[in-house]
Write an enzyme that holds these catalytic residues in place. Sequence first.
Site, mmCIF file in Angstrom:
data_model
loop_
_atom_site.group_PDB
_atom_site.id
_atom_site.type_symbol
_atom_site.label_atom_id
_atom_site.label_comp_id
_atom_site.label_asym_id
_atom_site.label_seq_id
_atom_site.Cartn_x
_atom_site.Cartn_y
_atom_site.Cartn_z
ATOM 1 N N HIS A 124 0.892 -1.215 -0.069
ATOM 2 C CA HIS A 124 0.237 0.382 -0.511
ATOM 3 C C HIS A 124 1.031 1.233 -0.276
ATOM 4 O O HIS A 124 2.176 1.150 0.764
ATOM 5 C CB HIS A 124 -0.989 -0.010 1.369
ATOM 6 C CG HIS A 124 -2.087 0.659 1.275
ATOM 7 N ND1 HIS A 124 -2.160 2.107 1.856
ATOM 8 C CD2 HIS A 124 -3.622 1.443 1.073
ATOM 9 C CE1 HIS A 124 -2.710 2.960 1.969
ATOM 10 N NE2 HIS A 124 -3.629 2.151 1.345
ATOM 11 N N ASP A 201 3.282 -4.798 7.811
ATOM 12 C CA ASP A 201 1.545 -3.570 8.085
ATOM 13 C C ASP A 201 0.433 -4.713 8.428
ATOM 14 O O ASP A 201 0.477 -5.658 6.954
ATOM 15 C CB ASP A 201 1.501 -3.440 6.625
ATOM 16 C CG ASP A 201 0.556 -2.321 6.454
ATOM 17 O OD1 ASP A 201 -0.295 -2.581 7.230
ATOM 18 O OD2 ASP A 201 0.521 -1.563 5.265
ATOM 19 N N GLN A 204 -4.722 -5.409 6.779
ATOM 20 C CA GLN A 204 -5.459 -5.948 6.195
ATOM 21 C C GLN A 204 -5.323 -7.612 7.057
ATOM 22 O O GLN A 204 -6.051 -8.544 6.336
ATOM 23 C CB GLN A 204 -5.079 -6.260 4.659
ATOM 24 C CG GLN A 204 -5.308 -5.062 3.977
ATOM 25 C CD GLN A 204 -6.605 -4.253 3.945
ATOM 26 O OE1 GLN A 204 -7.972 -5.142 4.122
ATOM 27 N NE2 GLN A 204 -7.181 -3.555 3.729
ATOM 28 N N LYS A 227 -10.015 -0.496 10.531
ATOM 29 C CA LYS A 227 -10.269 -1.749 9.562
ATOM 30 C C LYS A 227 -11.087 -3.096 10.344
ATOM 31 O O LYS A 227 -11.171 -4.168 9.796
ATOM 32 C CB LYS A 227 -8.901 -1.997 9.208
ATOM 33 C CG LYS A 227 -9.135 -1.010 8.287
ATOM 34 C CD LYS A 227 -8.225 -1.474 6.909
ATOM 35 C CE LYS A 227 -7.003 0.011 6.149
ATOM 36 N NZ LYS A 227 -8.176 0.511 4.848
ATOM 37 N N CYS A 365 -4.877 1.984 -3.571
ATOM 38 C CA CYS A 365 -3.823 3.114 -3.193
ATOM 39 C C CYS A 365 -2.333 1.902 -3.501
ATOM 40 O O CYS A 365 -1.488 1.937 -2.518
ATOM 41 C CB CYS A 365 -3.773 2.902 -1.541
ATOM 42 S SG CYS A 365 -5.067 4.370 -1.251
HETATM 43 N N1 PLP Z 1 -1.970 -0.611 4.580
HETATM 44 C C1 PLP Z 1 -2.866 -1.925 3.953
HETATM 45 C C2 PLP Z 1 -2.467 -3.040 3.569
HETATM 46 C C3 PLP Z 1 -4.336 -1.290 3.854
HETATM 47 O O1 PLP Z 1 -4.344 -2.177 3.207
HETATM 48 C C4 PLP Z 1 -4.322 0.223 3.852
HETATM 49 C C5 PLP Z 1 -5.420 0.661 3.931
HETATM 50 O O2 PLP Z 1 -5.705 0.186 2.981
HETATM 51 C C6 PLP Z 1 -3.159 0.774 4.600
HETATM 52 C C7 PLP Z 1 -1.716 0.833 5.108
HETATM 53 C C8 PLP Z 1 -3.387 2.518 4.960
HETATM 54 O O3 PLP Z 1 -4.291 2.245 6.286
HETATM 55 P P1 PLP Z 1 -4.600 3.323 6.745
HETATM 56 O O4 PLP Z 1 -5.466 4.645 5.922
HETATM 57 O O5 PLP Z 1 -5.692 3.414 8.121
HETATM 58 O O6 PLP Z 1 -3.776 3.942 7.919
#
Ligand code: PLP
Length: 407
Positions: A124, A201, A204, A227, A365
């Site tokens: 992401h 990270d 998900q 999430k 993203c």
């Molecule tokens: N990392 C992953 C794999 C994601 O799917 C997302 C959000 O879709 C993020 C990071 C970013 O999360 P946030 O916008 O809640 O900080």
Amino acid sequence: MDKLEIQHIRTDFPILEEKVYNKDLIYFDNGATTQKPRCVVEKIEEGYYHLNANIHRGVHYLSQKATEAHEAARTTVADFLHAGKREEIIFTRGTTEAINLVATSFGEAFCHEGDEVIVSVMEHHSNIVPWQMLCERKGMKLRVIPMNEWGELDLDVFKSLLNEHTKIVSIAHVSNVLGTINPVSEIIRIAHAKNVPVLVDGAQAVPHIPVNVVELDADFYVFSGHKIYGPTGIGALYGKSDWLNAIPPYQGGGEMIATVTFEKTTYNELPFKFEAGTPDYIGSTALAEALRYVQNIGLDKIAAHEHELLIYCTEKLLEIDGMRIIGTAKEKSSVISFLVGNIHPYDLGMLLDKLGIAVRTGHHCAQPLIDSLEIPGTVRASFAFYNTKEEIDTFVTALKRVVTMLS
Ligand code: PLP
């Protein structure tokens, strides 16, 4: 989970009763954010109605109660991730802020010109850009682990990328586009054999699979509350205390200090060193409520149900002419990205929306991933435990209609 149990669970989520364009809402955009159970919303209300006072610095009753609730929430998060120590949990605004914190503070302490950071092709943007910014600041290089045609990381290339310049590896536990569950345990083992720390990270992952940061031996693990059925604006960073003690604070301000004079400031101990300013103490208690809610259902049960939805929907989608599923890893979470023939994903998403079905379209993203696949984007259906096979039937019927219209 049987039908009755899911129907019962769905009553905890009033929004699932909403009508969209006079149609029953079918919410398949859980990868972007999840809906909130009543208990989480009530926790926020209770916080503001009965427990609101700034924490940590008050001698009065309300402040002490609010402080206790916030610190109890920290313990809940630590238990949820199976962290060794509660002070290894830092509350952040979410995954993005947590990664920025590590990229900045770890980068400040340990990274120099010529050093390297390894990420993967399926990250992401929030696990790319903070590292790119660090690379620009310090004159470092970003290295990228590629994947095979199914969307699985190439660990041989990963091994070859690790070298004496590698300072940190930062990798998604689960891809938000492909659904791939990456072998993070193995990745961590490989990196540690070269004394390289790993940030995972988990944005998900935590809503779908049980996570044990100590068993994984992750150096840093991050996730977002929204999430996992919690509120927006709150998330957490887990960091091994040795690392968190070794890196400087991210932001300066109240709470993160021990003493302040105009000549010199000394910093607070963990976790407060990384929590400058008034934290979201209402959000943290609501997040803890969400984690309890998920634990009450049981992550193993959630994973089993969502896997069933994944298999069921995948089979149904493959009945459609021209269907191309993007991401077919053996280990996959309940995310299905797809394209149909030459139809633009945006057109599919727009028409599905008119039928009451919420899916996401675009690059999710993860522009470098989409570019590497040479596609314009995807349509993404992502499931939660409150989704049903009946909803999938309605979705697939609607999709067939939409495809006929657009072909
Ligand atoms: N990392 C992953 C794999 C994601 O799917 C997302 C959000 O879709 C993020 C990071 C970013 O999360 P946030 O916008 O809640 O900080």
